[in-house]
Design a protein around this motif. Structure first.
Motif, PDB file in Angstrom:
ATOM      1  N   MET A  30       0.918  -1.276   0.129  1.00  0.00           N
ATOM      2  CA  MET A  30      -0.066   0.080  -0.012  1.00  0.00           C
ATOM      3  C   MET A  30       0.935   1.025   0.236  1.00  0.00           C
ATOM      4  O   MET A  30       1.953   1.248   0.482  1.00  0.00           O
ATOM      5  CB  MET A  30      -0.914   0.100   1.302  1.00  0.00           C
ATOM      6  N   VAL A  69       0.271   6.646   3.411  1.00  0.00           N
ATOM      7  CA  VAL A  69      -1.213   7.143   3.664  1.00  0.00           C
ATOM      8  C   VAL A  69      -1.306   8.558   4.375  1.00  0.00           C
ATOM      9  O   VAL A  69      -0.093   8.889   5.018  1.00  0.00           O
ATOM     10  CB  VAL A  69      -2.057   6.192   4.723  1.00  0.00           C
ATOM     11  N   PRO A 109      -9.353   7.736  -1.115  1.00  0.00           N
ATOM     12  CA  PRO A 109      -8.902   6.220  -1.085  1.00  0.00           C
ATOM     13  C   PRO A 109      -7.319   6.416  -0.528  1.00  0.00           C
ATOM     14  O   PRO A 109      -6.772   7.430  -0.485  1.00  0.00           O
ATOM     15  CB  PRO A 109      -8.774   6.334  -2.713  1.00  0.00           C
ATOM     16  N   ASN A 110      -7.102   5.225   0.040  1.00  0.00           N
ATOM     17  CA  ASN A 110      -5.718   4.838   0.790  1.00  0.00           C
ATOM     18  C   ASN A 110      -5.242   5.746   1.759  1.00  0.00           C
ATOM     19  O   ASN A 110      -4.274   6.453   1.807  1.00  0.00           O
ATOM     20  CB  ASN A 110      -4.788   4.819  -0.476  1.00  0.00           C
ATOM     21  N   THR A 111      -6.315   6.589   2.428  1.00  0.00           N
ATOM     22  CA  THR A 111      -6.099   7.392   3.587  1.00  0.00           C
ATOM     23  C   THR A 111      -6.596   6.994   4.832  1.00  0.00           C
ATOM     24  O   THR A 111      -7.804   6.136   4.673  1.00  0.00           O
ATOM     25  CB  THR A 111      -6.456   8.924   3.270  1.00  0.00           C
ATOM     26  N   THR A 150     -15.259  -2.708  -0.444  1.00  0.00           N
ATOM     27  CA  THR A 150     -13.939  -2.087   0.136  1.00  0.00           C
ATOM     28  C   THR A 150     -13.953  -2.715   1.562  1.00  0.00           C
ATOM     29  O   THR A 150     -14.875  -2.555   2.346  1.00  0.00           O
ATOM     30  CB  THR A 150     -13.828  -0.423   0.259  1.00  0.00           C
ATOM     31  N   TRP A 203      -9.454   3.522   8.243  1.00  0.00           N
ATOM     32  CA  TRP A 203      -8.725   3.195   7.174  1.00  0.00           C
ATOM     33  C   TRP A 203      -9.719   2.777   5.940  1.00  0.00           C
ATOM     34  O   TRP A 203     -10.376   2.175   6.030  1.00  0.00           O
ATOM     35  CB  TRP A 203      -7.613   2.085   7.466  1.00  0.00           C
ATOM     36  N   THR A 244      -9.058   1.423   2.414  1.00  0.00           N
ATOM     37  CA  THR A 244      -7.965   0.947   1.940  1.00  0.00           C
ATOM     38  C   THR A 244      -8.568   0.730   0.294  1.00  0.00           C
ATOM     39  O   THR A 244      -7.512  -0.064  -0.312  1.00  0.00           O
ATOM     40  CB  THR A 244      -8.119  -0.489   2.331  1.00  0.00           C
ATOM     41  N   SER A 245      -9.377   1.255  -0.173  1.00  0.00           N
ATOM     42  CA  SER A 245      -9.689   1.410  -1.525  1.00  0.00           C
ATOM     43  C   SER A 245      -8.695   2.115  -2.145  1.00  0.00           C
ATOM     44  O   SER A 245      -8.067   3.289  -2.007  1.00  0.00           O
ATOM     45  CB  SER A 245     -11.055   2.069  -1.788  1.00  0.00           C
ATOM     46  N   ASP A 246      -8.263   1.783  -3.757  1.00  0.00           N
ATOM     47  CA  ASP A 246      -7.487   2.719  -4.568  1.00  0.00           C
ATOM     48  C   ASP A 246      -8.314   3.684  -5.302  1.00  0.00           C
ATOM     49  O   ASP A 246      -7.553   4.550  -5.827  1.00  0.00           O
ATOM     50  CB  ASP A 246      -6.770   1.588  -5.422  1.00  0.00           C
TER      51      ASP A 246
END
Length: 234
Positions: free
Chosen positions: A125, A128, A153-155, A180, A218, A220-222
């Protein structure tokens, strides 16, 4: 929670929701609302209140034209201005008016088997960015703080510790059909870990805890943003 669907003239829609009020926010015209076997006729911007609570309802489009229909559901008391905008939510409200990014209109949502959710490769990953929750305004009626947050996304979203907090209720949702596998961890974690909160594909994830410690949510999606509603009781 906002529920949106396109209905043809005379079309029906079974809405899955739990709450005490149903606000008819937008639509082609008058509707017939069926709750617990009883029929009610509503115009746009009317609000139906059921203090004892309901579990799901059915909508019939009485207008001769098709259109996009939108409803707000939740618990507590909903006050709406003449313009149709929410001005105050009192009590424990499971609904916060949020702007969903890239909303998708579908006639029916596919079933999602949670056991087949894809694994999250934490090692690969990207770094973030942790955002700080905005300041909140305390509601005096039940000593409840409610905030709505959009997590990119991804934060990760930092939920701070608050003295005297007895209960925290977290609800996560995305209009995307992609599922997600979000996570909820202690605030000191630096990678996604902890409890799983599955969002998307028709899923609305809810989690309840009883402490005043800080947490991290979190995403975790892109590609998909996640809407996160946090309620804190004192």
């Amino acid at each position: 929670m906002r529920h949106t669907q396109v209905l043809q003239a005379g079309g029906r829609w079974n809405v899955t929701a739990i709450g005490e009020y149903i606000h008819y926010e937008k639509g082609a015209g008058e509707i017939e609302l069926e709750v617990d076997g009883e029929m009610h006729q509503l115009a746009v911007r009317d609000t139906f209140i059921m203090p004892e609570g309901y579990q799901g309802f059915n909508v019939l489009n009485l207008d001769n034209s098709a259109g996009e229909f939108s409803f707000l559901t939740g618990r507590g008391q909903l006050k709406v201005a003449a313009s149709g905008q929410i001005t105050e939510v009192s009590g424990i409200a499971s609904t916060v008016d949020v702007n969903l990014m890239n909303a998708v209109t579908v006639s029916s949502l596919p079933a999602v088997e949670v056991s087949q959710l894809p694994a999250v490769n934490v090692a690969t990953m990207p770094a973030v960015e942790v955002s700080q929750m905005p300041e909140v305004v305390q509601k005096d009626i039940f000593n409840i703080l409610t905030t709505s947050n959009t997590v990119d996304p991804n934060t990760a979203l930092l939920i701070p510790s608050r003295s005297g907090r007895k209960r925290i209720f977290i609800q996560a949702y995305t209009a995307s059909l992609n599922t997600t596998q979000c996570r909820l961890s202690d605030a000191n974690k630096t990678v996604p870990t902890g409890l799983i909160m599955a969002c998307g594909g028709g899923l609305i994830s809810e989690l309840e805890q009883f402490h005043n410690s800080s947490l991290k949510f979190w995403n975790t999606s892109d590609s998909d943003q996640i809407e996160v509603i946090v309620q804190e009781e004192f």
